[in-house]
Design a protein around this motif. Structure first.
Motif, PDB file in Angstrom:
ATOM      1  N   LYS A 257       0.899  -1.150  -0.085  1.00  0.00           N
ATOM      2  CA  LYS A 257      -0.085   0.071  -0.021  1.00  0.00           C
ATOM      3  C   LYS A 257       0.750   1.165   0.013  1.00  0.00           C
ATOM      4  O   LYS A 257       0.542   2.237  -0.718  1.00  0.00           O
ATOM      5  CB  LYS A 257      -0.924  -0.053   1.152  1.00  0.00           C
ATOM      6  N   LYS A 258       1.881   1.177   0.783  1.00  0.00           N
ATOM      7  CA  LYS A 258       2.701   2.460   0.854  1.00  0.00           C
ATOM      8  C   LYS A 258       3.423   2.839  -0.541  1.00  0.00           C
ATOM      9  O   LYS A 258       3.611   3.946  -0.738  1.00  0.00           O
ATOM     10  CB  LYS A 258       3.905   2.146   1.855  1.00  0.00           C
ATOM     11  N   VAL A 259       3.932   1.606  -1.205  1.00  0.00           N
ATOM     12  CA  VAL A 259       4.629   1.784  -2.481  1.00  0.00           C
ATOM     13  C   VAL A 259       3.683   2.242  -3.537  1.00  0.00           C
ATOM     14  O   VAL A 259       3.771   3.124  -4.117  1.00  0.00           O
ATOM     15  CB  VAL A 259       5.139   0.504  -2.874  1.00  0.00           C
ATOM     16  N   ALA A 260       2.299   1.763  -3.431  1.00  0.00           N
ATOM     17  CA  ALA A 260       1.201   1.939  -4.278  1.00  0.00           C
ATOM     18  C   ALA A 260       0.737   3.443  -4.195  1.00  0.00           C
ATOM     19  O   ALA A 260       0.497   4.132  -4.908  1.00  0.00           O
ATOM     20  CB  ALA A 260       0.150   1.077  -4.264  1.00  0.00           C
TER      21      ALA A 260
ATOM     22  N   GLY B 105       2.814   5.864  -3.109  1.00  0.00           N
ATOM     23  CA  GLY B 105       3.691   6.703  -3.649  1.00  0.00           C
ATOM     24  C   GLY B 105       4.644   7.207  -2.401  1.00  0.00           C
ATOM     25  O   GLY B 105       5.385   8.235  -2.539  1.00  0.00           O
ATOM     26  N   SER B 106       4.235   6.832  -1.083  1.00  0.00           N
ATOM     27  CA  SER B 106       4.849   7.272  -0.162  1.00  0.00           C
ATOM     28  C   SER B 106       6.111   6.533   0.499  1.00  0.00           C
ATOM     29  O   SER B 106       6.661   6.774   1.548  1.00  0.00           O
ATOM     30  CB  SER B 106       4.073   7.379   1.107  1.00  0.00           C
ATOM     31  N   ALA B 107       6.598   5.388  -0.385  1.00  0.00           N
ATOM     32  CA  ALA B 107       7.599   4.870   0.206  1.00  0.00           C
ATOM     33  C   ALA B 107       8.919   5.001  -0.260  1.00  0.00           C
ATOM     34  O   ALA B 107       9.286   5.830  -1.560  1.00  0.00           O
ATOM     35  CB  ALA B 107       7.526   3.266  -0.759  1.00  0.00           C
ATOM     36  N   SER B 108      10.095   4.751   0.496  1.00  0.00           N
ATOM     37  CA  SER B 108      11.455   5.171   0.082  1.00  0.00           C
ATOM     38  C   SER B 108      11.962   4.287  -0.814  1.00  0.00           C
ATOM     39  O   SER B 108      11.360   2.974  -1.183  1.00  0.00           O
ATOM     40  CB  SER B 108      12.269   5.140   1.300  1.00  0.00           C
ATOM     41  N   ALA B 109      13.144   4.703  -1.631  1.00  0.00           N
ATOM     42  CA  ALA B 109      13.501   3.784  -2.382  1.00  0.00           C
ATOM     43  C   ALA B 109      14.102   2.241  -1.930  1.00  0.00           C
ATOM     44  O   ALA B 109      13.767   1.173  -2.543  1.00  0.00           O
ATOM     45  CB  ALA B 109      14.814   4.381  -3.196  1.00  0.00           C
ATOM     46  N   ASP B 110      14.522   2.197  -0.918  1.00  0.00           N
ATOM     47  CA  ASP B 110      14.742   0.918  -0.222  1.00  0.00           C
ATOM     48  C   ASP B 110      13.460   0.121   0.068  1.00  0.00           C
ATOM     49  O   ASP B 110      13.518  -0.931  -0.099  1.00  0.00           O
ATOM     50  CB  ASP B 110      15.388   1.188   1.291  1.00  0.00           C
ATOM     51  N   GLU B 111      12.316   0.976   0.405  1.00  0.00           N
ATOM     52  CA  GLU B 111      11.185   0.076   0.549  1.00  0.00           C
ATOM     53  C   GLU B 111      10.738  -0.501  -0.534  1.00  0.00           C
ATOM     54  O   GLU B 111      10.049  -1.642  -1.019  1.00  0.00           O
ATOM     55  CB  GLU B 111      10.067   1.033   1.165  1.00  0.00           C
TER      56      GLU B 111
END
Length: 123
Positions: A48-51, A53-59
């Motif tokens: 959900k975080k990646v979808a 757009g709030s995720a870091s590059a590592d995530e």
């Protein structure tokens, strides 16, 4: 006396960091189970975080590793071709997120359809 304690504490911290890093390296070489992916990516909220757009590059990188690990598994039940198609869609969407592609969030939301996968493959 103070220098002795500082040196002792430094040695302890270095040893702890080294052993922790070594254990983590070994764990990353082990196959990723379906359960691990569900706990971290789905229930843990990484997908959900990646979808969103709030995720870091590592995530984003971690999500890709998880989905590649998921794809390397065999389905607990159901058609292998269906499993390959569903997990390939997750991998493709996660790769797009890592690359920063604009359509990646939408692809990720669509590919992460829990009900469709569970109906076909969950025992």
């Amino acid at each position: 006396m103070t220098k002795k304690w500082i040196m002792l504490a430094s040695a302890f911290l270095f040893t702890t960091a080294f052993l922790t890093g070594s254990a983590r390296f070994v764990a990353e070489d082990e196959p990723i189970t379906i359960s691990e992916v569900m706990k971290e990516a789905m229930k843990g909220g990484l997908n959900k975080k990646v979808a969103e757009g709030s995720a870091s590059a590592d995530e984003k990188d971690r999500l890709l590793v998880l989905y590649k690990g998921l794809a390397a598994n065999e389905p607990p039940q159901g058609d292998l071709e269906s499993w390959k198609a569903k997990t390939a869609a997750l991998v493709l969407a996660a790769e797009g997120a890592v690359k920063g592609e604009a359509e990646a969030p939408g692809l990720l939301k669509g590919a992460a359809n829990c009900k469709a996968c569970h109906d076909a493959h969950r025992p």
